[in-house]
Scaffold this motif. Structure first.
Motif, PDB file in Angstrom:
ATOM      1  N   PRO A 148      12.682 -25.073  35.250  1.00 45.30           N
ATOM      2  CA  PRO A 148      10.948 -24.478  34.967  1.00 45.30           C
ATOM      3  C   PRO A 148      10.811 -24.341  34.403  1.00 45.30           C
ATOM      4  CG  PRO A 148      13.450 -23.304  35.411  1.00 45.30           C
ATOM      5  CD  PRO A 148      13.169 -24.840  35.044  1.00 45.30           C
ATOM      6  N   GLY A 149       9.182 -23.695  34.185  1.00 46.44           N
ATOM      7  CA  GLY A 149       8.292 -23.591  34.110  1.00 46.44           C
ATOM      8  C   GLY A 149       7.095 -25.031  33.636  1.00 46.44           C
ATOM      9  N   TRP A 150       7.827 -26.139  34.033  1.00 42.72           N
ATOM     10  CA  TRP A 150       7.100 -27.239  34.134  1.00 42.72           C
ATOM     11  C   TRP A 150       6.018 -27.491  35.284  1.00 42.72           C
ATOM     12  CZ3 TRP A 150       9.977 -32.832  32.379  1.00 42.72           C
ATOM     13  CH2 TRP A 150      10.996 -32.151  31.580  1.00 42.72           C
ATOM     14  N   LYS A 151       4.828 -28.630  34.674  1.00 37.09           N
ATOM     15  CA  LYS A 151       3.926 -28.550  35.894  1.00 37.09           C
ATOM     16  C   LYS A 151       3.861 -29.328  36.301  1.00 37.09           C
ATOM     17  CE  LYS A 151      -0.697 -26.734  36.949  1.00 37.09           C
ATOM     18  NZ  LYS A 151      -1.739 -26.014  36.148  1.00 37.09           N
ATOM     19  N   ASN A 152       3.406 -30.626  36.995  1.00 40.14           N
ATOM     20  CA  ASN A 152       2.684 -32.107  37.463  1.00 40.14           C
ATOM     21  C   ASN A 152       3.562 -32.791  35.951  1.00 40.14           C
ATOM     22  OD1 ASN A 152       1.408 -30.659  39.405  1.00 40.14           O
ATOM     23  ND2 ASN A 152       0.139 -30.227  37.953  1.00 40.14           N
ATOM     24  N   ALA A 153       5.307 -32.104  35.740  1.00 35.15           N
ATOM     25  CA  ALA A 153       5.666 -33.164  35.119  1.00 35.15           C
ATOM     26  C   ALA A 153       6.704 -33.255  35.482  1.00 35.15           C
ATOM     27  CB  ALA A 153       6.000 -32.724  34.038  1.00 35.15           C
ATOM     28  N   THR A 154       7.961 -34.755  35.385  1.00 32.78           N
ATOM     29  CA  THR A 154       9.019 -35.058  35.868  1.00 32.78           C
ATOM     30  C   THR A 154       9.917 -35.655  35.340  1.00 32.78           C
ATOM     31  OG1 THR A 154       7.914 -35.729  37.911  1.00 32.78           O
ATOM     32  CG2 THR A 154      10.034 -36.552  37.503  1.00 32.78           C
ATOM     33  N   ALA A 155      11.278 -34.947  34.947  1.00 35.73           N
ATOM     34  CA  ALA A 155      12.283 -35.516  33.703  1.00 35.73           C
ATOM     35  C   ALA A 155      13.434 -36.755  35.205  1.00 35.73           C
ATOM     36  CB  ALA A 155      12.927 -33.660  33.391  1.00 35.73           C
ATOM     37  N   TYR A 156      13.804 -37.370  34.059  1.00 38.12           N
ATOM     38  CA  TYR A 156      14.508 -38.233  34.770  1.00 38.12           C
ATOM     39  C   TYR A 156      15.860 -37.776  33.307  1.00 38.12           C
ATOM     40  CZ  TYR A 156      11.196 -40.355  37.507  1.00 38.12           C
ATOM     41  OH  TYR A 156      10.368 -40.592  38.240  1.00 38.12           O
ATOM     42  N   VAL A 157      16.622 -36.920  33.599  1.00 36.69           N
ATOM     43  CA  VAL A 157      17.522 -36.867  32.909  1.00 36.69           C
ATOM     44  C   VAL A 157      18.996 -37.882  32.943  1.00 36.69           C
ATOM     45  CG1 VAL A 157      19.564 -35.441  32.481  1.00 36.69           C
ATOM     46  CG2 VAL A 157      17.258 -34.275  33.227  1.00 36.69           C
ATOM     47  N   LEU A 158      18.966 -38.958  32.166  1.00 39.73           N
ATOM     48  CA  LEU A 158      19.911 -40.562  32.155  1.00 39.73           C
ATOM     49  C   LEU A 158      20.722 -39.881  31.197  1.00 39.73           C
ATOM     50  CD1 LEU A 158      16.444 -42.226  32.090  1.00 39.73           C
ATOM     51  CD2 LEU A 158      17.227 -41.825  33.841  1.00 39.73           C
ATOM     52  N   ILE A 159      21.521 -39.514  30.259  1.00 36.47           N
ATOM     53  CA  ILE A 159      22.579 -39.163  29.124  1.00 36.47           C
ATOM     54  C   ILE A 159      22.210 -37.943  29.319  1.00 36.47           C
ATOM     55  CG2 ILE A 159      23.471 -39.693  27.249  1.00 36.47           C
ATOM     56  CD1 ILE A 159      22.013 -42.092  26.926  1.00 36.47           C
ATOM     57  N   SER A 160      23.857 -36.841  29.934  1.00 30.84           N
ATOM     58  CA  SER A 160      23.883 -35.693  29.604  1.00 30.84           C
ATOM     59  C   SER A 160      25.695 -35.418  29.377  1.00 30.84           C
ATOM     60  CB  SER A 160      23.190 -35.424  30.894  1.00 30.84           C
ATOM     61  OG  SER A 160      24.717 -34.634  31.232  1.00 30.84           O
ATOM     62  N   PRO A 161      25.387 -34.100  28.924  1.00 28.37           N
ATOM     63  CA  PRO A 161      26.984 -33.657  28.682  1.00 28.37           C
ATOM     64  C   PRO A 161      27.552 -33.789  29.767  1.00 28.37           C
ATOM     65  CG  PRO A 161      25.531 -32.120  27.209  1.00 28.37           C
ATOM     66  CD  PRO A 161      24.583 -33.366  28.077  1.00 28.37           C
ATOM     67  N   VAL A 179      -0.359 -36.392  36.699  1.00 24.48           N
ATOM     68  CA  VAL A 179      -1.958 -35.781  36.447  1.00 24.48           C
ATOM     69  C   VAL A 179      -2.686 -35.486  35.281  1.00 24.48           C
ATOM     70  CG1 VAL A 179      -2.398 -35.043  38.608  1.00 24.48           C
ATOM     71  CG2 VAL A 179      -1.896 -32.818  36.545  1.00 24.48           C
ATOM     72  N   ALA A 180      -4.003 -34.878  34.688  1.00 27.03           N
ATOM     73  CA  ALA A 180      -4.040 -35.006  33.203  1.00 27.03           C
ATOM     74  C   ALA A 180      -4.028 -34.093  32.762  1.00 27.03           C
ATOM     75  CB  ALA A 180      -5.473 -35.359  32.815  1.00 27.03           C
ATOM     76  N   SER A 181      -3.139 -32.926  33.872  1.00 28.33           N
ATOM     77  CA  SER A 181      -2.627 -32.176  32.792  1.00 28.33           C
ATOM     78  C   SER A 181      -1.257 -31.186  33.060  1.00 28.33           C
ATOM     79  CB  SER A 181      -3.669 -30.495  33.620  1.00 28.33           C
ATOM     80  OG  SER A 181      -3.195 -30.449  35.386  1.00 28.33           O
ATOM     81  N   GLY A 182      -0.246 -32.180  33.340  1.00 26.44           N
ATOM     82  CA  GLY A 182       1.140 -32.028  33.363  1.00 26.44           C
ATOM     83  C   GLY A 182       1.332 -31.208  31.614  1.00 26.44           C
ATOM     84  N   LYS A 183       2.653 -30.893  32.268  1.00 24.43           N
ATOM     85  CA  LYS A 183       3.410 -29.862  31.279  1.00 24.43           C
ATOM     86  C   LYS A 183       4.806 -30.073  31.294  1.00 24.43           C
ATOM     87  CE  LYS A 183       0.993 -26.573  29.145  1.00 24.43           C
ATOM     88  NZ  LYS A 183       0.652 -25.042  28.969  1.00 24.43           N
ATOM     89  N   ALA A 184       5.382 -29.763  30.366  1.00 25.25           N
ATOM     90  CA  ALA A 184       7.218 -30.054  29.916  1.00 25.25           C
ATOM     91  C   ALA A 184       7.320 -28.670  29.001  1.00 25.25           C
ATOM     92  CB  ALA A 184       7.531 -31.204  29.869  1.00 25.25           C
TER      93      ALA A 184
END
Length: 245
Positions: free
Chosen positions: A29-42, A57-62
């Motif tokens: 939620p709230g992310w724009k033009n940003a991608t996460a790869y959750v590689l380790i987690s609980p 793109v140039a304006s991506g936001k996490a």
């Protein structure tokens, strides 16, 4: 493309090797033009999360809201802005930042930006102030010979200070250099191979590893590494420190 369903990825109860060929993207939620790869987690039994973030793109936001988690961000490639409530900090390739708990922030980047983020719940300690924000560049941290070996250099990115309950370091090995013994300890690790190649021992298994691979090691997982090939091998890694079990 996977041939006959083959992958180097292995996930076991106390260690994992996550190869790039199996990465699956997520968005939050709230992310724009940003991608996460959750590689380790609980979800795999870890006490930390290790997340790779890229931007389309140039304006991506996490977006990361304020909560009980603390974070370390390391820039693998490109450049990004860390937007805090009252300031913005620019980081380039090899830059890093520690962000304390209860601090909201955004990461903005472009299609050349790639960052690794370590995320964990801060362990408050009575009588010790919470740690402050700190940032820098890996190139500004001298490599110290590990246990006197000039062919295995250790860069310590965060202050060695009991306020910090986590450490993030970079290990660089010349070809043929190794960890001097099989380590077995209480600290958990999240690890990213930055460059080069080698063989990593995890418990009783030996895995070929190369740049882009991610490794999780549970507490007391026997571990050992040897650098192989013609170029130095380096990895970025997290461990928990400065708190009684």
């Amino acid at each position: 493309m996977s041939l006959f369903g083959h992958t180097r990825t292995i996930v076991s109860a106390r260690h994992a090797l996550i190869a790039p060929d199996g990465h699956v993207p997520s968005s939050f939620p709230g992310w724009k033009n940003a991608t996460a790869y959750v590689l380790i987690s609980p979800a795999m039994g870890a006490d930390l999360s290790q997340i790779r973030v890229t931007f389309d793109v140039a304006s991506g936001k996490a977006v990361f809201p304020s909560d009980e988690h603390e974070h370390v961000i390391y820039v693998e490639a490109g450049e990004c802005e860390i937007e805090l409530a009252d300031e913005s900090i620019s980081l380039t390739d090899g830059g890093y930042i520690f962000i304390p708990w209860h601090t909201s922030f955004n990461i903005t980047g472009n299609d050349e930006t790639r960052v690794t983020l370590f995320r964990k719940i801060f362990e408050f300690q009575d009588g010790i102030e919470p740690p402050p924000l700190v940032f820098g560049t890996a190139s500004g941290i001298p490599g110290e010979p590990f246990l006197g070996n000039p062919r295995a250099l250790l860069q310590t990115l965060l202050p060695i200070d009991p306020r910090y309950d986590m450490a993030v370091n970079i290990f660089t090995y010349q070809p043929g250099a190794t960890l001097p013994f099989v380590e077995t300890h209480i600290m958990e690790h999240g690890l990213l191979m930055l460059s080069g190649q080698g063989v990593y021992r995890l418990e009783e298994s030996y895995y070929p590893v190369t740049a882009g691979d991610v490794i999780w090691m549970a507490p007391y997982c026997p571990q050992w590494f040897v650098a192989m090939g013609d170029e130095p091998a380096s990895y970025l890694y997290y461990k928990d420190v400065h708190r009684l079990p």
